[in-house]
Scaffold this active site. Structure first.
Site, PDB file in Angstrom:
ATOM      1  N   LYS A   1     -20.498  32.064 -16.554  1.00 45.10           N
ATOM      2  CA  LYS A   1     -19.196  31.787 -15.935  1.00 45.10           C
ATOM      3  C   LYS A   1     -19.254  30.427 -15.255  1.00 45.10           C
ATOM      4  CE  LYS A   1     -15.341  34.331 -14.343  1.00 45.10           C
ATOM      5  NZ  LYS A   1     -14.738  35.303 -13.454  1.00 45.10           N
TER       6      LYS A   1
ATOM      7  N   GLU B   1     -10.172  43.163 -16.797  1.00 40.89           N
ATOM      8  CA  GLU B   1      -9.980  44.590 -17.107  1.00 40.89           C
ATOM      9  C   GLU B   1      -9.459  45.378 -15.921  1.00 40.89           C
ATOM     10  OE1 GLU B   1     -12.508  42.733 -18.015  1.00 40.89           O
ATOM     11  OE2 GLU B   1     -13.342  43.314 -19.956  1.00 40.89           O
TER      12      GLU B   1
ATOM     13  N   TRP C   1     -15.171  31.696 -18.706  1.00 41.18           N
ATOM     14  CA  TRP C   1     -16.311  32.208 -19.468  1.00 41.18           C
ATOM     15  C   TRP C   1     -16.760  31.301 -20.598  1.00 41.18           C
ATOM     16  CZ3 TRP C   1     -18.807  35.774 -17.151  1.00 41.18           C
ATOM     17  CH2 TRP C   1     -18.162  36.763 -16.403  1.00 41.18           C
TER      18      TRP C   1
ATOM     19  N   THR D   1     -10.142  38.491 -22.794  1.00 42.60           N
ATOM     20  CA  THR D   1     -11.302  38.076 -22.017  1.00 42.60           C
ATOM     21  C   THR D   1     -12.464  37.858 -22.959  1.00 42.60           C
ATOM     22  OG1 THR D   1     -12.916  38.711 -20.349  1.00 42.60           O
ATOM     23  CG2 THR D   1     -11.799  40.528 -21.477  1.00 42.60           C
TER      24      THR D   1
HETATM   25  P1  AMP Z   1     -12.783  37.763 -15.363  1.00 39.05           P
HETATM   26  O1  AMP Z   1     -12.539  38.937 -16.217  1.00 39.05           O
HETATM   27  O2  AMP Z   1     -12.787  36.494 -16.115  1.00 39.05           O
HETATM   28  O3  AMP Z   1     -11.907  37.731 -14.187  1.00 39.05           O
HETATM   29  O4  AMP Z   1     -14.274  37.888 -14.816  1.00 39.05           O
HETATM   30  C1  AMP Z   1     -14.733  39.004 -14.122  1.00 39.05           C
HETATM   31  C2  AMP Z   1     -16.176  38.805 -13.768  1.00 39.05           C
HETATM   32  O5  AMP Z   1     -16.333  37.662 -12.939  1.00 39.05           O
HETATM   33  C3  AMP Z   1     -16.787  39.937 -12.982  1.00 39.05           C
HETATM   34  O6  AMP Z   1     -17.197  41.012 -13.799  1.00 39.05           O
HETATM   35  C4  AMP Z   1     -17.959  39.226 -12.313  1.00 39.05           C
HETATM   36  O7  AMP Z   1     -19.044  39.080 -13.204  1.00 39.05           O
HETATM   37  C5  AMP Z   1     -17.386  37.855 -12.025  1.00 39.05           C
HETATM   38  N1  AMP Z   1     -16.821  37.804 -10.656  1.00 39.05           N
HETATM   39  C6  AMP Z   1     -15.542  37.935 -10.274  1.00 39.05           C
HETATM   40  N2  AMP Z   1     -15.421  37.802  -8.936  1.00 39.05           N
HETATM   41  C7  AMP Z   1     -16.661  37.606  -8.453  1.00 39.05           C
HETATM   42  C8  AMP Z   1     -17.209  37.417  -7.152  1.00 39.05           C
HETATM   43  N3  AMP Z   1     -16.464  37.363  -6.053  1.00 39.05           N
HETATM   44  N4  AMP Z   1     -18.543  37.267  -7.066  1.00 39.05           N
HETATM   45  C9  AMP Z   1     -19.342  37.299  -8.160  1.00 39.05           C
HETATM   46  N5  AMP Z   1     -18.882  37.448  -9.409  1.00 39.05           N
HETATM   47  C10 AMP Z   1     -17.561  37.601  -9.559  1.00 39.05           C
END
Ligand code: AMP
Length: 542
Positions: A440, A332, A445, A187
């Site tokens: 994002k 994570e 990312w 990530t």
């Molecule tokens: P990832 O590890 O790429 O899946 O990203 C995780 C991050 O995405 C989280 O810590 C949030 O910052 C963001 N995220 C995931 N789902 C949501 C959601 N439903 N609403 C807002 N942010 C989200």
């Protein structure tokens, strides 16, 4: 006194064995890179996964060694999910949207022994191969007729179907320690180099049980599941495993993620449950709108990865009679953390109140604990008003990153998510902000530090700050704030052009704003929050 129950390790291969035995006739449908639709059944998946497990052994892949994949959602990728982990090696899903330098870094860091790739990514492989010492073997996920010719990768290039055809389907899945590593996903969600999250068989199985529950992703043998969320990004939210556990029909979109292709597949295969990030659904809804179309079978859609706007929930629910389930998770967390499923007393709330609830990211599934804390680490009340750093812990939450070369992330046994949230008295969490400096965009990312580092290479730049600015289509896009060096005549176009070839194309900021100074905190740190408040709406007003 000890309990007297059997000790059976929780293993990924058991999901496949179960699916073969109890749902062997259930279909898996994939749109292929080759352009056609491929269909077969769970029994074929299981048989081919065993052949691939033998093939991996013949290539000398040892238990615990990493096997990379650079692939879309499809049946061959699914076979690798089970063949690699089932045999005791580690499936390392690579994100093809990353810049070639980052991919090379990740492949080297993980020491992938072999990388399997879809033909779409051949140019990427050709760029990556000369930059990495490992692996020495690449496998094109195609048949002999479609194999690339006249390539000089200076390494071994094998054909996926040759490997499958050339090996027996007699393979006994080893009885592994359930805590052994099963898969790896990097990530770039925080600053610095990408970090690897190393899942285990046990964490994956427990996540699968919990994520399949009715108030989680709600999956059953009667569902036709359409994972649009990529298999290279947190295991497609665990759906390949869940589908095997419950025996659902699976439909994979392959490389075609445009609205028209998605809609065709949803209708042709009578999808009941789809999962994806808001940006992808925007494309789908725009297409369905344009053709005055509808969804004849889809009952619900799970939206996460980024906040699901109420406007999207309304269109799905009111125009299309498709229920929206908002969910939050992280790499994570394997990834499912919270799901916005109504409690009994909420189901009959007035419609406006239900929409307000659905804008929240939801309540934790069993297995995940959460809390919000202030700057000193004190727990804050669940009153729907206090906001603080969101911390989590649970069976499928990482405790440290792969390679151990990063500061261990846990705080008193809790994982800091980098999200800022409030929690209401019903336990529904709502993200209000983010403390981590990342952007994002369309569910993937972009590292603000990497963007700033490139900007600093330009001789006209004194200070560079990259922030996430809200965007109507991509949710967020990078915005670059620049203090010029005295006397510099640097123009926005020149600085943006400077990013060409230095970062992935979609990482390039959409705009530059020149400022006289940036706000600094007591320790001299740039106060990005203030800049986000001031400039975060830049793309909305543009
Ligand atoms: P990832 O590890 O790429 O899946 O990203 C995780 C991050 O995405 C989280 O810590 C949030 O910052 C963001 N995220 C995931 N789902 C949501 C959601 N439903 N609403 C807002 N942010 C989200």
């Amino acid at each position: 006194m000890q309990g007297l129950m059997m000790q059976q390790p929780l293993l990924i291969a058991s999901l496949l064995t179960h699916a073969e035995r109890h749902h062997g006739g259930q279909e898996i449908v994939s749109r292929r890179v080759e352009g056609d639709i491929h269909r077969y059944r769970y029994r074929d998946l299981a048989q081919r996964a065993r052949r691939m497990a033998n093939a991996l052994a013949s290539l000398g892949i040892q238990p615990g060694e990493r096997v990379g994949t650079l692939a879309w959602n499809g049946y061959r990728h699914m076979e690798l999910y089970f063949a690699v982990s089932g045999a005791g090696s580690v499936l390392h899903t690579l994100n093809p949207r990353l810049h070639v330098d980052q991919l090379a870094y990740i492949i080297e860091h993980a020491q992938d022994r072999v990388v399997f790739f879809d033909l779409t990514f051949l140019p990427l492989i050709q760029s990556v191969a000369p930059r990495v010492k490992s692996p020495k073997i690449f496998v094109a996920m195609t048949d002999r007729a479609h194999m690339p010719r006249d390539l000089d990768l200076a390494t071994t290039l094998l054909c996926y179907e040759d490997l499958v055809d050339g090996h027996s389907d007699a393979f006994d899945w080893p009885l592994l320690d359930e805590n052994s590593a099963s898969s790896l996903c990097y990530t770039s969600g925080t600053t610095g180099n990408p970090k690897g999250v190393l899942y285990s068989h046990r964490s994956t199985l427990l996540h699968t049980y919990a994520a399949a529950l009715p108030d989680s992703l709600n999956c059953s043998a009667r569902d036709v599941i359409f994972p649009v969320v990529p298999m290279f990004h947190v295991n497609a939210w665990g759906l390949p495993y869940i589908a095997c556990m419950v025996g659902a029909k699976l439909v994979f979109p392959g490389p075609a993620l445009d609205g028209k292709s998605l809609h065709e597949l949803i209708e042709d295969e009578q999808v009941t449950l789809s999962t994806g990030v808001p940006t992808v659904w925007q494309g789908l809804l725009a297409h369905v709108d344009a053709i005055a179309g509808s969804f004849s079978s889809m009952q619900r859609t799970i939206i996460g990865g980024a906040p699901c706007p109420t406007a999207m929930t309304t269109v799905f629910q009111e125009r299309h009679r498709v229920d929206v389930v908002h969910a939050w998770g992280m790499t994570e967390l394997s990834p499912v953390g919270t799901v916005c499923s109504f409690k009994a007393h909420q189901a009959s709330l007035p419609v406006e109140e239900r929409y307000a609830l659905q804008a929240k990211q939801g309540r934790p599934v069993f297995g995940i604990d959460m809390k919000i804390v202030d700057l000193d680490g004190n727990a804050l009340p669940w009153d729907g008003a206090a906001t603080g750093d969101l911390l989590v812990r649970g069976h499928w939450v990482t405790r440290e990153y792969f390679g151990g070369d990063d500061t261990p992330p846990l705080r008193d046994g809790w994982f800091p998510t980098g999200d800022v949230a409030r929690i209401d008295p019903d336990g529904f969490m709502q993200i209000t902000d983010r403390s981590k400096d990342v952007i994002k965009s369309g569910g993937e990312w972009i590292s603000s530090t990497d963007i700033e580092n490139v900007a600093y290479l330009h001789p006209g730049v004194a200070t560079a700050v990259c922030i996430a600015a809200r965007h109507p289509k991509w949710d967020e896009r990078p915005l670059l704030l620049i203090v010029k060096k005295p006397g510099s005549a640097l123009a926005a176009g020149e600085l943006l052009a400077f990013f060409d070839d230095r970062v992935a194309r979609w990482w390039k900021p959409d705009a530059v704003v020149f400022v006289d100074s940036v706000p600094l905190g007591a320790t001299g740190k740039i106060l990005k929050n203030q800049l986000r408040d001031q400039f975060g709406g830049h793309y909305l007003s543009a």
